[in-house]
Scaffold this motif. Structure first.
Motif, PDB file in Angstrom:
ATOM      1  N   GLU A   1       1.746  42.799 -31.486  1.00 24.02           N
ATOM      2  CA  GLU A   1       1.523  43.185 -32.870  1.00 24.02           C
ATOM      3  C   GLU A   1      -0.049  44.315 -32.380  1.00 24.02           C
ATOM      4  N   GLU A   2      -0.444  43.738 -31.555  1.00 27.11           N
ATOM      5  CA  GLU A   2      -1.698  44.868 -31.295  1.00 27.11           C
ATOM      6  C   GLU A   2      -1.492  45.572 -31.162  1.00 27.11           C
ATOM      7  N   GLU A   3      -1.762  47.596 -31.548  1.00 31.19           N
ATOM      8  CA  GLU A   3      -1.756  48.330 -30.941  1.00 31.19           C
ATOM      9  C   GLU A   3      -1.560  48.590 -29.802  1.00 31.19           C
ATOM     10  N   GLY A   4      -2.650  47.888 -28.835  1.00 30.71           N
ATOM     11  CA  GLY A   4      -2.349  48.257 -27.332  1.00 30.71           C
ATOM     12  C   GLY A   4      -1.428  47.654 -26.767  1.00 30.71           C
ATOM     13  N   LYS A   5      -0.552  46.641 -27.617  1.00 33.90           N
ATOM     14  CA  LYS A   5       0.759  45.856 -26.372  1.00 33.90           C
ATOM     15  C   LYS A   5       1.181  46.692 -25.787  1.00 33.90           C
ATOM     16  N   GLY A   6       2.684  46.287 -24.617  1.00 34.62           N
ATOM     17  CA  GLY A   6       3.374  46.423 -24.272  1.00 34.62           C
ATOM     18  C   GLY A   6       3.071  47.883 -22.594  1.00 34.62           C
ATOM     19  N   THR A   7       4.524  47.941 -22.738  1.00 29.55           N
ATOM     20  CA  THR A   7       4.415  49.234 -21.783  1.00 29.55           C
ATOM     21  C   THR A   7       4.012  50.270 -21.870  1.00 29.55           C
TER      22      THR A   7
END
Length: 306
Positions: free
Chosen positions: A177-183
């Motif tokens: 859920e955090e804004e900085g997560k992901g590719t």
């Protein structure tokens, strides 16, 4: 003429759909004229909502899409898109060759000016009732951030005007859920969606949020979306095999929606499942009718012309 159970399933499905339409609305059955007329007679159809358009050629399910459309201009898919482009039909549906349906959409009616990549959408049942929309589910395996942002716009407009969801909540499918997560792509898409004034962006969502009310529009690349879609279909199959029936999981059955709309093209097109039954064909036609009635394609055009 397309689909594993064509043309019988298509004709039976059209007859079912015709019973749900208004008197002035017409279903055009495109295919081998003599075969279709024979089936309509066999099934006892005597109404006035179905007309037949002859197509002498058939694109088989395993054919190469681009070659087939080029070499078979008198196929039902080629003629269907021709009618849509000429505005002699307000929507076109087929359970035939999926690749040919996509190629036909891109090279016949074409993408709306301003749309980077048209998307295939699908529907997600919600625990509290109704459906959300997920896109993309297979047309675009790899997506740049600006394409994902645009999926949020397309899905939001569709949810508002076809699914009747006011101010739909848009979520980006991610691994946290955090804004900085992901590719790198999803991180950049998050920032673009966050700054986009057209959509009601609520941030990242996770796989566990698929069926709750956190988001009405779920944005993802086609690789991720297709895996989600196929997994949902498998849940229905597993429960059916075990003899478990539940009204919520019944909505996972592909027949419920009938097909997947192609969003972002100049017209209304819906791709049906290759194994479409008469019920699935009927629901695909009714979905296309609702898209046409909501004027969704023109709403997309208005958004991108602005």
């Amino acid at each position: 003429m397309g689909g594993d159970f064509a043309p019988e399933a298509a004709v039976k499905g059209a007859i079912l759909a015709a019973q749900e339409l208004q008197n002035e609305e017409q279903i055009l059955l495109i295919g081998k004229e003599d075969v279709i007329h024979s089936l309509l007679k066999e099934y006892g159809y005597t109404g006035k909502n179905i007309s037949v358009v002859n197509a002498s050629q058939v694109i088989e399910m395993g054919e190469h899409p681009t070659k087939a459309l080029t070499q078979k201009p008198d196929s039902s898919i080629a003629i269907g898109y021709g009618l849509l482009k000429a505005q002699k039909a307000v929507a076109f549906c087929s359970a035939g060759n999926t690749g040919a349906m996509l190629v036909g959409a891109m090279f016949s009616v074409k993408a709306i000016e301003g749309v980077l990549r048209p998307s295939i959408a699908s529907f997600v049942p919600k625990l509290r009732g109704g459906f959300g929309v997920i896109l993309d589910v297979g047309a675009n395996a790899d997506c740049k951030p600006e394409v994902l942002e645009q999926f949020g716009e397309l899905g939001s407009i569709y949810a508002k005007y076809v699914l009747d969801i006011q101010n739909p909540k848009v979520g980006l499918m991610n691994l946290g859920e955090e804004e900085g997560k992901g590719t790198v792509n999803t991180q950049a898409a998050h920032q673009r969606l966050k700054a986009n004034e057209i959509v009601n962006f609520i941030g990242n969502i996770e796989g566990r949020d698929l069926f709750n009310d956190k988001a009405d529009v779920i944005v993802c690349d086609g690789y991720t979306g297709n895996i989600i879609l196929k997994m949902a279909e498998s849940l229905y199959d597993i429960l059916s095999e075990k003899g478990i029936q539940d009204s919520f999981f019944d909505k996972f059955n592909y027949e419920a929606a009938g097909g997947s709309p192609i969003l972002g093209i100049n017209g209304n097109a819906v791709i049906g499942h290759g194994v479409s039954s008469p019920r699935a064909i009927c629901n695909m036609v009714l979905q296309a009718q609702k898209m046409a009635a909501s004027n969704i394609s023109e709403r997309f055009k208005k958004n991108y012309s602005a």
